[in-house]
Design an enzyme around this catalytic site. Structure first.
Site, PDB file in Angstrom:
ATOM      1  N   HIS A   1       0.833  -1.217   0.000  1.00 31.20           N
ATOM      2  CA  HIS A   1       0.000   0.000   0.000  1.00 31.20           C
ATOM      3  C   HIS A   1       0.864   1.262   0.000  1.00 31.20           C
ATOM      4  O   HIS A   1       0.502   2.264   0.617  1.00 31.20           O
ATOM      5  CB  HIS A   1      -0.944   0.031   1.202  1.00 31.20           C
ATOM      6  CG  HIS A   1      -1.945  -1.079   1.223  1.00 31.20           C
ATOM      7  ND1 HIS A   1      -3.208  -0.963   0.725  1.00 31.20           N
ATOM      8  CD2 HIS A   1      -1.853  -2.354   1.689  1.00 31.20           C
ATOM      9  CE1 HIS A   1      -3.868  -2.102   0.878  1.00 31.20           C
ATOM     10  NE2 HIS A   1      -3.060  -2.966   1.456  1.00 31.20           N
TER      11      HIS A   1
ATOM     12  N   ASN B   1     -10.374  -2.714   2.514  1.00 34.13           N
ATOM     13  CA  ASN B   1     -10.042  -2.748   1.094  1.00 34.13           C
ATOM     14  C   ASN B   1     -11.298  -2.505   0.261  1.00 34.13           C
ATOM     15  O   ASN B   1     -12.402  -2.482   0.799  1.00 34.13           O
ATOM     16  CB  ASN B   1      -9.459  -4.125   0.719  1.00 34.13           C
ATOM     17  CG  ASN B   1      -7.974  -4.247   1.080  1.00 34.13           C
ATOM     18  OD1 ASN B   1      -7.298  -3.253   1.340  1.00 34.13           O
ATOM     19  ND2 ASN B   1      -7.480  -5.462   1.073  1.00 34.13           N
TER      20      ASN B   1
HETATM   21 FE1  HDE Z   1      -2.470  -4.680   5.543  1.00 28.55          FE
HETATM   22  N1  HDE Z   1      -0.649  -3.859   6.005  1.00 28.55           N
HETATM   23  N2  HDE Z   1      -1.818  -6.458   6.217  1.00 28.55           N
HETATM   24  N3  HDE Z   1      -4.217  -5.538   4.987  1.00 28.55           N
HETATM   25  N4  HDE Z   1      -3.114  -2.926   4.866  1.00 28.55           N
HETATM   26  C1  HDE Z   1      -0.294  -2.588   5.808  1.00 28.55           C
HETATM   27  O1  HDE Z   1       0.769  -1.310   7.424  1.00 28.55           O
HETATM   28  C2  HDE Z   1      -0.718  -6.671   6.970  1.00 28.55           C
HETATM   29  C3  HDE Z   1      -4.577  -6.839   5.156  1.00 28.55           C
HETATM   30  C4  HDE Z   1      -4.373  -2.626   4.440  1.00 28.55           C
HETATM   31  O2  HDE Z   1      -3.200   3.574   4.000  1.00 28.55           O
HETATM   32  C5  HDE Z   1       1.029  -2.263   6.427  1.00 28.55           C
HETATM   33  O3  HDE Z   1       1.129   0.871   7.848  1.00 28.55           O
HETATM   34  C6  HDE Z   1      -0.666  -8.027   7.425  1.00 28.55           C
HETATM   35  C7  HDE Z   1      -5.978  -7.019   4.963  1.00 28.55           C
HETATM   36  C8  HDE Z   1      -4.452  -1.244   4.058  1.00 28.55           C
HETATM   37  O4  HDE Z   1      -1.597   3.444   5.483  1.00 28.55           O
HETATM   38  C9  HDE Z   1       1.464  -3.586   7.062  1.00 28.55           C
HETATM   39  C10 HDE Z   1      -1.778  -8.635   6.904  1.00 28.55           C
HETATM   40  C11 HDE Z   1      -6.464  -5.784   4.646  1.00 28.55           C
HETATM   41  C12 HDE Z   1      -3.186  -0.733   4.282  1.00 28.55           C
HETATM   42  C13 HDE Z   1       0.295  -4.470   6.757  1.00 28.55           C
HETATM   43  C14 HDE Z   1      -2.498  -7.644   6.160  1.00 28.55           C
HETATM   44  C15 HDE Z   1      -5.352  -4.875   4.661  1.00 28.55           C
HETATM   45  C16 HDE Z   1      -2.367  -1.804   4.798  1.00 28.55           C
HETATM   46  C17 HDE Z   1       2.016  -1.609   5.524  1.00 28.55           C
HETATM   47  C18 HDE Z   1      -2.206 -10.080   7.039  1.00 28.55           C
HETATM   48  C19 HDE Z   1      -7.896  -5.376   4.291  1.00 28.55           C
HETATM   49  C20 HDE Z   1      -2.713   0.683   4.004  1.00 28.55           C
HETATM   50  C21 HDE Z   1       2.204  -0.204   6.059  1.00 28.55           C
HETATM   51  C22 HDE Z   1      -2.269 -10.532   8.371  1.00 28.55           C
HETATM   52  C23 HDE Z   1      -8.850  -5.656   5.331  1.00 28.55           C
HETATM   53  C24 HDE Z   1      -2.940   1.560   5.191  1.00 28.55           C
HETATM   54  C25 HDE Z   1       1.336  -0.112   7.181  1.00 28.55           C
HETATM   55  C26 HDE Z   1      -2.547   2.981   4.869  1.00 28.55           C
HETATM   56  C27 HDE Z   1      -1.037  -1.656   5.183  1.00 28.55           C
HETATM   57  C28 HDE Z   1       0.241  -5.725   7.231  1.00 28.55           C
HETATM   58  C29 HDE Z   1      -3.691  -7.943   5.440  1.00 28.55           C
HETATM   59  C30 HDE Z   1      -5.522  -3.494   4.341  1.00 28.55           C
HETATM   60  C31 HDE Z   1       2.787  -4.151   6.590  1.00 28.55           C
HETATM   61  C32 HDE Z   1       0.429  -8.635   8.263  1.00 28.55           C
HETATM   62  C33 HDE Z   1      -6.763  -8.324   5.123  1.00 28.55           C
HETATM   63  C34 HDE Z   1      -5.665  -0.511   3.504  1.00 28.55           C
HETATM   64  O5  HDE Z   1       1.618  -3.450   8.449  1.00 28.55           O
END
Ligand code: HDE
Length: 708
Positions: free
Chosen positions: A90, A163
């Site tokens: 993202h 999302n």
């Molecule tokens: Fe994320 N995700 N994600 N994700 N995600 C990040 O956090 C992570 C997941 C989502 O505009 C990171 O600050 C793991 C689902 C959005 O700043 C990180 C897992 C969904 C955004 C991270 C998921 C998301 C992130 C990268 C599986 C939808 C952007 C930078 C367990 C429900 C937020 C940060 C923004 C961002 C980890 C799965 C949505 C790396 C470990 C499911 C919208 O922490």
């Protein structure tokens, strides 16, 4: 710069003082750190006025520079460290401020303060993003979009980090690094940027059947949105709402855009990626600057705890939706985005979301993907934002007071007073103190879920069905949407170099979703389906899954190109512009060059740009008014290409007066979207309808043969 005429949330708030105070809260908290340098002297970071910002200090005007030049050294040192690590996923995003207001009091569902009072506006900051590409990648790539909302409530920050599709690729957080490594550019050559059309992605997903549902959403039109304003949002996981009696209910969060759910067509998405890589962020920015504030309805699907096991899937499985036919979405309130950030870095780049940021009245579930996310987001900020004090960055600060005994660390802003940074204490009279969890007092208390189980590394058997829901999705799409899914799989798998990966995806995944889908993709790729059993994983349909059923009620914010040349019919031009403006849509005049044109009456008409500079792919429809100017356009390749391309992308086309001859010249057949008439009055209703439909799907088979 913000448009001074764009109202701040405070100006839009209701009249009572409390309400205004609430909606002003985030702005007020930013006020102390906002910097407007108008009328100010240029100074160093130590406050010294700078006399010369053009020349470094040298021994003689042709001599060596001096180490003593603290002004230059400070400036360059700061510059050398301007970048922070981009988000691992993202990374490319764009943000906006706004507010949320509930339609009514939802105390029956949740005790959360921001859901109680319809006259109260809670400030929000939203960040939309793509997942795969780096910060500088194009906006219109095929990808899932992030839809992250930070509610600055009076009881602390609540982040709904969702999302634009309702399901995820994996069921357990421990697989996330594997999934992300597979979808990211390949490690040897860092190719491709912003795309999943490569071997490692398809290798992984073809080996991991739980990904099938999210992958088919990613291959659908949802993954190439027309605008960030026209996307649905989903919390994905099951959460809980907790009422004042501490009763819990399971919920799924939904955002529905009033702008309708609209997508690009694939050829258009690829072209925009080159012609305007900032297409989505520009569109959102402009809409807000123009006062055309996008709006979403927040809703929840509610499942009583007693009904948890009444489904043929597991509520804790993030690869599943709850079909809306089974559990309808209850509207809770609306979110309006009405203010662009002042500074991209300070706000959009530094905003730090975390699914663990919840407030009393909202709680988590045991979804194993959600559980992992609760850890990951704060952890990643430590390196991205340089330490544990990122909550003090203005965009992340709660609007309510927050005191505790956490101290020090890199970049600490707050100057804590008092002597006792521990609790209990008697030196500072015991402050800050705990707040009891009783409903009225608002101390957070986790929902007291009973847990009685063995400690195991295992996946529940209730997570095992990976194909019924992707099948439901495919079957619920319109014929045109299904065709796009077939095209997307064929395109993406066509880029995969290893034949066995292509075959595995088609034979072992697609064939288990829907045989028609598998057969069509197999034919495009030359993959044999011999020996593959035809299975119908699902025979149901859900109307809510097709975006054809999620259209807008009006055409507000649609952008229409009006092609003009010297001699254009001025009356027709005025009718078009006024007619569209009356509907909240926008007509933009485009000429052969950026120079103004003269209408038939000799009046000068300014244009927004040239046809070459503002391509048809960035508009929703094209109109050509009559007049002598048509003869000019008829000889210009750029104008003819403009019309052909818009036709090919299934957009409404309007040809007025003399321009009607262009249809014959280009061999275009009249249809529900190719409208002609003497004047705008003849076509305005038809154009409105065609814009509401957004594309002329019936034209698609014919348009495929147009060489634009
Ligand atoms: Fe994320 N995700 N994600 N994700 N995600 C990040 O956090 C992570 C997941 C989502 O505009 C990171 O600050 C793991 C689902 C959005 O700043 C990180 C897992 C969904 C955004 C991270 C998921 C998301 C992130 C990268 C599986 C939808 C952007 C930078 C367990 C429900 C937020 C940060 C923004 C961002 C980890 C799965 C949505 C790396 C470990 C499911 C919208 O922490």
């Amino acid at each position: 710069m913000n448009n001074p005429s764009s109202p701040r949330p405070s100006e839009l708030a209701g009249s009572d003082t409390l309400d205004r105070q609430n909606s002003n809260a985030k702005l007020d908290s930013l006020e102390c750190v906002r910097a407007d340098a108008t009328g100010e002297a240029l100074r160093t970071n130590q406050g010294v006025k700078i006399a010369d910002n053009q020349n470094s200090l040298k021994a003689g005007d042709r001599g060596p520079s001096l180490l003593e030049d603290f002004i230059m050294r400070e400036k360059i040192t700061h510059f050398d460290h301007e970048r922070i690590p981009e988000r691992i996923v993202h990374a490319r995003g764009t943000g906006a401020h706004g507010y949320f207001e509930p339609y009514s009091c939802h105390a029956g569902l949740s005790k959360a303060g921001f859901l109680q009072d319809p006259s109260k506006r809670t400030p929000v900051y939203v960040r939309f993003s793509t997942v795969q590409g780096p910060r500088g990648s194009a906006d219109t790539v095929r990808d899932i979009r992030g839809f992250a909302v930070k509610f600055y409530t009076d009881e602390g920050n609540f982040d709904l980090v969702g999302n634009n599709v309702p399901v995820f690729f994996i069921q357990d957080a421990i697989k996330f690094p594997d999934f992300v490594h597979a979808v990211k550019p390949e490690p040897h050559n860092e190719v491709p940027t912003g795309a999943s059309a490569h071997d490692t992605f398809w290798d992984f997903v073809s080996l991991v059947p739980e990904s099938a549902h999210a992958v088919i959403w990613a291959m659908s039109d949802r993954a190439i949105p027309r605008s960030l304003r026209a996307m649905q949002g989903f919390g994905v996981h099951t959460f809980r709402l907790i009422d004042a009696q501490n009763r819990a209910r399971f919920v799924k969060f939904h955002w529905k855009p009033l702008q309708g759910v609209l997508s690009l067509v694939w050829d258009e998405a690829q072209k925009i990626a080159g012609k305007d890589p900032d297409f989505h962020r520009r569109d959102l920015w402009q809409a807000i600057e123009e006062g055309n504030y996008p709006e979403w309805e927040l809703g929840v699907q509610v499942v009583e705890e007693a009904d948890e096991h009444n489904f043929d899937f597991d509520l804790l499985d993030p690869t599943k939706i709850i079909p809306e036919e089974q559990v309808p979405v209850i509207p809770l309130g609306r979110m309006v985005l009405n203010r662009n950030p002042d500074n991209f870095f300070a706000e959009t780049e530094q905003v730090a979301f975390c699914p663990a940021h919840i407030v009393p009245g909202i709680d988590l579930s045991n979804d194993p993907l959600l559980q992992g996310r609760l850890f990951s987001y704060t952890d990643t900020q430590l390196s991205r934002l340089g330490g544990p004090n990122f909550h003090e960055i203005p965009i992340n600060r709660p609007v309510c007071p927050f005191h505790n005994n956490q101290r020090d660390a890199m970049h600490r802003q707050r100057i804590d007073q008092g002597r006792a940074a521990y609790e209990p204490n008697s030196i500072d009279a015991g402050w800050p103190k705990e707040t009891p969890a009783a409903p009225a007092d608002g101390g957070f208390e986790s929902y007291q879920e009973r847990v009685d189980a063995h400690k195991v590394r295992a996946r529940s058997p209730s997570f095992a069905d990976h194909f019924s829901q992707p099948a439901l999705f495919y079957r619920s799409l319109s014929e045109a949407e299904q065709g796009h899914v077939v095209d997307a799989y064929s395109f993406e798998l066509g880029k995969v170099q290893r034949a066995w990966i292509r075959e595995r995806q088609v034979r072992e995944i697609l064939a288990r979703i829907d045989h028609d889908l598998a057969r069509r993709v197999a034919a495009n790729l030359g993959v044999s389906l011999e020996g593959v059993e035809a299975e119908a994983a699902c025979t149901q349909r859900s109307a809510a899954l097709s975006q054809m059923n999620l259209k807008a009620q009006d055409i507000k914010g649609r952008k229409i190109a009006v092609l003009v040349a010297d001699g254009v019919d001025g009356q027709a031009l005025d009718d078009i512009c006024q007619g569209l403006l009356a509907e909240g849509a926008k007509a933009e005049l485009l000429g052969p060059t950026t120079a103004p044109v003269r209408d038939a009456g000799g009046a000068e008409r300014a244009v927004v740009g040239s046809m070459a500079g503002e391509p048809s792919v960035t508009y929703d429809a094209v109109v050509v008014p009559g007049g002598r100017g048509v003869a000019v356009l008829a000889t210009q390749g750029v104008a003819l290409h403009y019309l052909l391309e818009a036709y090919k992308h299934l957009k409404p086309l309007v040809l007025l007066g003399e321009a009607r001859s262009l249809a014959g010249q280009l061999g275009l057949q009249e249809d529900q979207g190719l409208l002609s008439g003497a004047g705008f009055a003849d076509v305005s209703a038809g154009l409105r309808n065609a814009l509401l439909e957004h594309r002329v799907w019936a034209r698609e088979p014919l348009a495929a043969s147009v060489p634009a």
